[in-house]
Design a protein around this motif. Sequence first.
Motif, PDB file in Angstrom:
ATOM      1  N   ARG A  28      -5.233   2.623   5.175  1.00  0.00           N
ATOM      2  CA  ARG A  28      -4.745   1.296   4.792  1.00  0.00           C
ATOM      3  C   ARG A  28      -3.222   1.307   4.708  1.00  0.00           C
ATOM      4  NH1 ARG A  28      -6.219  -1.785  -0.943  1.00  0.00           N
ATOM      5  NH2 ARG A  28      -5.229  -3.802  -0.438  1.00  0.00           N
ATOM      6  N   HIS A  29      -2.593   0.307   5.293  1.00  0.00           N
ATOM      7  CA  HIS A  29      -1.140   0.199   5.212  1.00  0.00           C
ATOM      8  C   HIS A  29      -0.763  -0.935   4.278  1.00  0.00           C
ATOM      9  CE1 HIS A  29       2.954  -1.126   6.392  1.00  0.00           C
ATOM     10  NE2 HIS A  29       3.153   0.181   6.510  1.00  0.00           N
ATOM     11  N   ILE A  30       0.139  -0.647   3.348  1.00  0.00           N
ATOM     12  CA  ILE A  30       0.652  -1.654   2.414  1.00  0.00           C
ATOM     13  C   ILE A  30       2.075  -1.999   2.825  1.00  0.00           C
ATOM     14  CG2 ILE A  30       1.204  -2.185   0.014  1.00  0.00           C
ATOM     15  CD1 ILE A  30      -1.791  -1.903   0.536  1.00  0.00           C
ATOM     16  N   VAL A  69      -5.379  11.169   3.543  1.00  0.00           N
ATOM     17  CA  VAL A  69      -4.529  10.014   3.207  1.00  0.00           C
ATOM     18  C   VAL A  69      -5.341   8.728   3.358  1.00  0.00           C
ATOM     19  CG1 VAL A  69      -2.474   8.705   3.864  1.00  0.00           C
ATOM     20  CG2 VAL A  69      -2.431  11.218   3.890  1.00  0.00           C
ATOM     21  N   GLU A  70      -5.328   7.915   2.336  1.00  0.00           N
ATOM     22  CA  GLU A  70      -6.065   6.652   2.342  1.00  0.00           C
ATOM     23  C   GLU A  70      -5.149   5.442   2.422  1.00  0.00           C
ATOM     24  OE1 GLU A  70      -8.143   7.074  -1.324  1.00  0.00           O
ATOM     25  OE2 GLU A  70      -9.713   8.355  -0.486  1.00  0.00           O
ATOM     26  N   ILE A  71      -3.922   5.576   1.885  1.00  0.00           N
ATOM     27  CA  ILE A  71      -2.984   4.457   1.831  1.00  0.00           C
ATOM     28  C   ILE A  71      -1.594   4.959   2.210  1.00  0.00           C
ATOM     29  CG2 ILE A  71      -1.818   2.804   0.307  1.00  0.00           C
ATOM     30  CD1 ILE A  71      -4.341   2.568  -1.311  1.00  0.00           C
ATOM     31  N   ILE A  72      -0.887   4.150   3.002  1.00  0.00           N
ATOM     32  CA  ILE A  72       0.518   4.409   3.304  1.00  0.00           C
ATOM     33  C   ILE A  72       1.309   3.166   2.922  1.00  0.00           C
ATOM     34  CG2 ILE A  72       2.217   4.749   5.146  1.00  0.00           C
ATOM     35  CD1 ILE A  72       0.164   6.382   6.650  1.00  0.00           C
ATOM     36  N   PHE A  73       2.436   3.370   2.259  1.00  0.00           N
ATOM     37  CA  PHE A  73       3.331   2.277   1.880  1.00  0.00           C
ATOM     38  C   PHE A  73       4.509   2.292   2.847  1.00  0.00           C
ATOM     39  CE2 PHE A  73       1.095   3.928  -1.782  1.00  0.00           C
ATOM     40  CZ  PHE A  73       0.579   2.780  -2.378  1.00  0.00           C
ATOM     41  N   GLY A  74       4.781   1.171   3.506  1.00  0.00           N
ATOM     42  CA  GLY A  74       5.840   1.239   4.489  1.00  0.00           C
ATOM     43  C   GLY A  74       6.372  -0.087   4.969  1.00  0.00           C
ATOM     44  N   TYR A  75       7.340   0.035   5.879  1.00  0.00           N
ATOM     45  CA  TYR A  75       8.007  -1.117   6.484  1.00  0.00           C
ATOM     46  C   TYR A  75       8.358  -0.715   7.916  1.00  0.00           C
ATOM     47  CZ  TYR A  75      10.594  -5.534   6.100  1.00  0.00           C
ATOM     48  OH  TYR A  75      11.014  -6.834   6.225  1.00  0.00           O
ATOM     49  N   PRO A  76       7.834  -1.439   8.929  1.00  0.00           N
ATOM     50  CA  PRO A  76       8.002  -0.995  10.313  1.00  0.00           C
ATOM     51  C   PRO A  76       9.360  -1.320  10.916  1.00  0.00           C
ATOM     52  CG  PRO A  76       6.756  -3.032  10.262  1.00  0.00           C
ATOM     53  CD  PRO A  76       7.001  -2.650   8.823  1.00  0.00           C
ATOM     54  N   GLY A  77       9.601  -0.756  12.078  1.00  0.00           N
ATOM     55  CA  GLY A  77      10.807  -0.998  12.855  1.00  0.00           C
ATOM     56  C   GLY A  77      10.643  -0.355  14.215  1.00  0.00           C
ATOM     57  N   ALA A 134       8.765   1.176  -1.100  1.00  0.00           N
ATOM     58  CA  ALA A 134       7.717   1.982  -0.467  1.00  0.00           C
ATOM     59  C   ALA A 134       7.638   3.340  -1.151  1.00  0.00           C
ATOM     60  CB  ALA A 134       8.006   2.144   1.025  1.00  0.00           C
ATOM     61  N   GLY A 135       8.811   3.919  -1.444  1.00  0.00           N
ATOM     62  CA  GLY A 135       8.844   5.204  -2.140  1.00  0.00           C
ATOM     63  C   GLY A 135       8.356   5.105  -3.564  1.00  0.00           C
ATOM     64  N   HIS A 136       8.748   4.038  -4.275  1.00  0.00           N
ATOM     65  CA  HIS A 136       8.308   3.875  -5.665  1.00  0.00           C
ATOM     66  C   HIS A 136       6.797   3.624  -5.741  1.00  0.00           C
ATOM     67  CE1 HIS A 136      12.351   4.125  -6.921  1.00  0.00           C
ATOM     68  NE2 HIS A 136      12.689   2.860  -6.826  1.00  0.00           N
ATOM     69  N   GLU A 137       6.273   2.846  -4.790  1.00  0.00           N
ATOM     70  CA  GLU A 137       4.827   2.587  -4.798  1.00  0.00           C
ATOM     71  C   GLU A 137       4.055   3.861  -4.471  1.00  0.00           C
ATOM     72  OE1 GLU A 137       3.882  -1.054  -2.598  1.00  0.00           O
ATOM     73  OE2 GLU A 137       5.656  -2.004  -3.481  1.00  0.00           O
ATOM     74  N   ALA A 138       4.578   4.633  -3.532  1.00  0.00           N
ATOM     75  CA  ALA A 138       3.956   5.930  -3.244  1.00  0.00           C
ATOM     76  C   ALA A 138       4.026   6.850  -4.455  1.00  0.00           C
ATOM     77  CB  ALA A 138       4.642   6.575  -2.044  1.00  0.00           C
ATOM     78  N   HIS A 195      -1.706  -8.264  -0.775  1.00  0.00           N
ATOM     79  CA  HIS A 195      -2.738  -7.231  -0.873  1.00  0.00           C
ATOM     80  C   HIS A 195      -3.610  -7.385  -2.122  1.00  0.00           C
ATOM     81  CE1 HIS A 195      -1.054  -5.174   2.586  1.00  0.00           C
ATOM     82  NE2 HIS A 195       0.138  -5.382   2.074  1.00  0.00           N
ATOM     83  N   ASP A 196      -3.455  -8.523  -2.795  1.00  0.00           N
ATOM     84  CA  ASP A 196      -4.308  -8.868  -3.941  1.00  0.00           C
ATOM     85  C   ASP A 196      -4.349  -7.731  -4.969  1.00  0.00           C
ATOM     86  OD1 ASP A 196      -5.983 -10.471  -5.454  1.00  0.00           O
ATOM     87  OD2 ASP A 196      -7.808  -9.796  -4.438  1.00  0.00           O
ATOM     88  N   VAL A 197      -3.177  -7.352  -5.444  1.00  0.00           N
ATOM     89  CA  VAL A 197      -3.063  -6.245  -6.400  1.00  0.00           C
ATOM     90  C   VAL A 197      -3.021  -6.826  -7.820  1.00  0.00           C
ATOM     91  CG1 VAL A 197      -1.791  -4.173  -7.036  1.00  0.00           C
ATOM     92  CG2 VAL A 197      -1.731  -4.982  -4.670  1.00  0.00           C
ATOM     93  N   ASP A 198      -3.989  -6.488  -8.616  1.00  0.00           N
ATOM     94  CA  ASP A 198      -4.134  -7.035  -9.963  1.00  0.00           C
ATOM     95  C   ASP A 198      -3.275  -6.246 -10.963  1.00  0.00           C
ATOM     96  OD1 ASP A 198      -4.894  -8.092 -12.387  1.00  0.00           O
ATOM     97  OD2 ASP A 198      -6.993  -7.509 -12.252  1.00  0.00           O
ATOM     98  N   VAL A 199      -1.984  -6.534 -10.975  1.00  0.00           N
ATOM     99  CA  VAL A 199      -1.102  -5.919 -11.967  1.00  0.00           C
ATOM    100  C   VAL A 199      -0.590  -6.994 -12.910  1.00  0.00           C
ATOM    101  CG1 VAL A 199      -0.369  -4.024 -10.490  1.00  0.00           C
ATOM    102  CG2 VAL A 199       0.941  -6.127 -10.493  1.00  0.00           C
TER     103      VAL A 199
END
Length: 538
Positions: A41-43, A17-25, A51-55, A451-455
Motif C-alpha cells: 500500500r502506498h500512502i 513491507v506492507e506500507i510505503i509513505f512517499g511522494y513521486p517524481g 513521509a519520513g515522520h509517518e514512516a 486514506h481515511d485515517v482515524d486520528v
Amino acid sequence: MITGAEAIVRCLEQEGVEIIFGYPGATIAPLYDKLSKSNIRHILVRHEQHAGHEASGYARIRKRPGVCMTTSGPGATNLITALGTAYMDSVPLVAITGQVNSELLGRDVFQEADITGAAEPFTKYSYLVKDAADLPRIIKEAFHIASTGRPGPVLIDIPVNVQQQKFDFTFPGPVNLRGYKPTIKGHAGQIKRVCRALNSAERPVICVGGGIFAADGQKELQRFVDTLNIPVVSTMMGIGAIPTVHPLYMGMLGMHGKSVANQAISDSDLLIIIGARVSDRAVLLPANVQQSTRIVHIDIDPAEIGKNVSTMIPVVGDAKEVLIQILEAEPSGKSNEWVDHLIAKRDKLTLDYAPRKYGVNPKAFVNLLSRTLPEDHIYCADVGQNQIWSAANCEVRSGRFLTSGGMGTMGYSIPAAIGAKLADPARTVVAVCGDGAFQMAMMELATICQHDVDVKIVVMKNNKLGLVKEIQKKSYKNNEIAVDLAGSPDVVAIVKAYGIPGQSIDNMDAAEGAIAEMLGHKGAYLLECVVDENESSM
C-alpha cells in the motif's frame, strides 16, 4: 531478466513491507510504476518530510523499519529533517530516493542533489546504487542495518537508469557484514559487577530512556523494578516504559522534569541508566552525582557509554537481554526505606490543575484527555510547550507516548500519528500540538482524508510560539520578537474545509464533553483548546 524497479518491489515484499509513505517524481517513476502492480500500500503524503515522520510513527508502533520514498533533488533534501529526527531518536527507517541518470552525476543536472553526502550525518548508513544487480543485496542489508544494533535510518539512492536496467534476479542470502556485529548480550563479568553494585547499594535509581522500546524490553524492565524494588525515573523518550501510575515511577527527569525525579538522581548512591543518551535536556546530572554516585550505563551503542557522563560499570548490549541476565543472577532487592522516602516526596507534589480565568488549563486538559483515552492509546506529542505539558501530565498505562526528543522537530505529531494509526488501526491515536506546529503539518489533513485515517488532533492555541516566548521572557528581558502568530487561520474552519469535524473550547468546563465527542466520533476529528498566551510550560 527483470528491471531494477521490479527487483526493488520484490525485495520489499520479501522483507514484509506492507506500507510505503512517499511522494513521486520523474527519477523515481520506474519504481512507482512497478509498485502499482504490488500489494504494498502506498500512502501519498503532502510533503516529503512527512513521509519520513509517518514512516517513523509506523516503525515505532509496528516494531519494524518504516519505509519512505521520494524523488531526487528537493524531494530527497526535504526528507533530511525526518532522517535526522529518526536518527537522533533511534527509529529504524529505510528511505529510498530516486536519483538522476548515473552517467549525469556530478554535472548539476535538473533535480540532482548529492543526497547520500548531504544526509550522511543523519543516517546509520547510505548507499548509492550503481548496478541493478546489487539491489537485492543492498535492500536486504539496509533492513538489517536499520533494525539491528542501535536502530536508525538507512538511505538507498537509486539512479533512474539503474531502476530501468535489466538483470538476472535472485534473492540474496543471509546478511554477513564484516565489521558490523552488534553486541546483544552483556559481558558476564560486567553483569557480575552490576549485581555486586546492586547488592551493596542503599539508594539505587533506574533511569530509563527510549532504548527500552527499541529492545522491546518493557516487560523485563517492570519485572526488574518489581523484583528488586527500585524506584524509576525516565527521560522524555522513556515515558511509558513502565506505566506512569506504577507506584515506583517517580516521573520524568531533566530540564523540564519533576523535582522528585531530579532529586532522586541527586540523592542516589547507584544510578542505572538503561537505553538513554544522557543528553543535556533529558538528564540533569549534578556534579556530586558524577563524583560520588556509582553509575551503570546499559546501552547497545558503545559510543554512547561514557560520552556525556563518567561511567563506572559500562554494559554494552540489548537492554532486554541485559535485564534478563541481571535477573538470572538474582541480585538482592532493596528495603522500603529509600522507596518510601521518594514516594512521600512525590505524593507531596501539587499539580497545577486549577481553572483559569481565561482559557483552558493545558496541564489539566492533558491529564483528563489521557485518563479518558483507552489504556492502550497512542499519544503523539509535538514540540514546544505542548510537549512539556504532555510529558509532565499525560497518563500512560499500556499505551505509547511518541514525540521527537533528540531533534525536537516541530510538526512531528500529526504525521507520526498517521503512521502510528496505520501501523495499528485498532488503537486510538491522538496527536497533540501547538498552533505553530499545526501549521507546519496541516497539509497532511489531505493525507488523513484521502486514506481515511482515524486520528484525533488536539491543537493548543495561544497565538504564540509559546516556548520561544517563554525563553525570551526569562532570558532576554521579555523582549518578544518573531513569536506572534498573527495571521493564522481559523483552525476549525480549516479542518471543516477538508471534511473533518471539529470544535473549539476556551474553558475546562467544556473539556469533558468535548473530549467525549471527539473520541466518540468515528473518523478524524480536531479539538482546539484556547490557552492563555502567558501560560507557562512548568
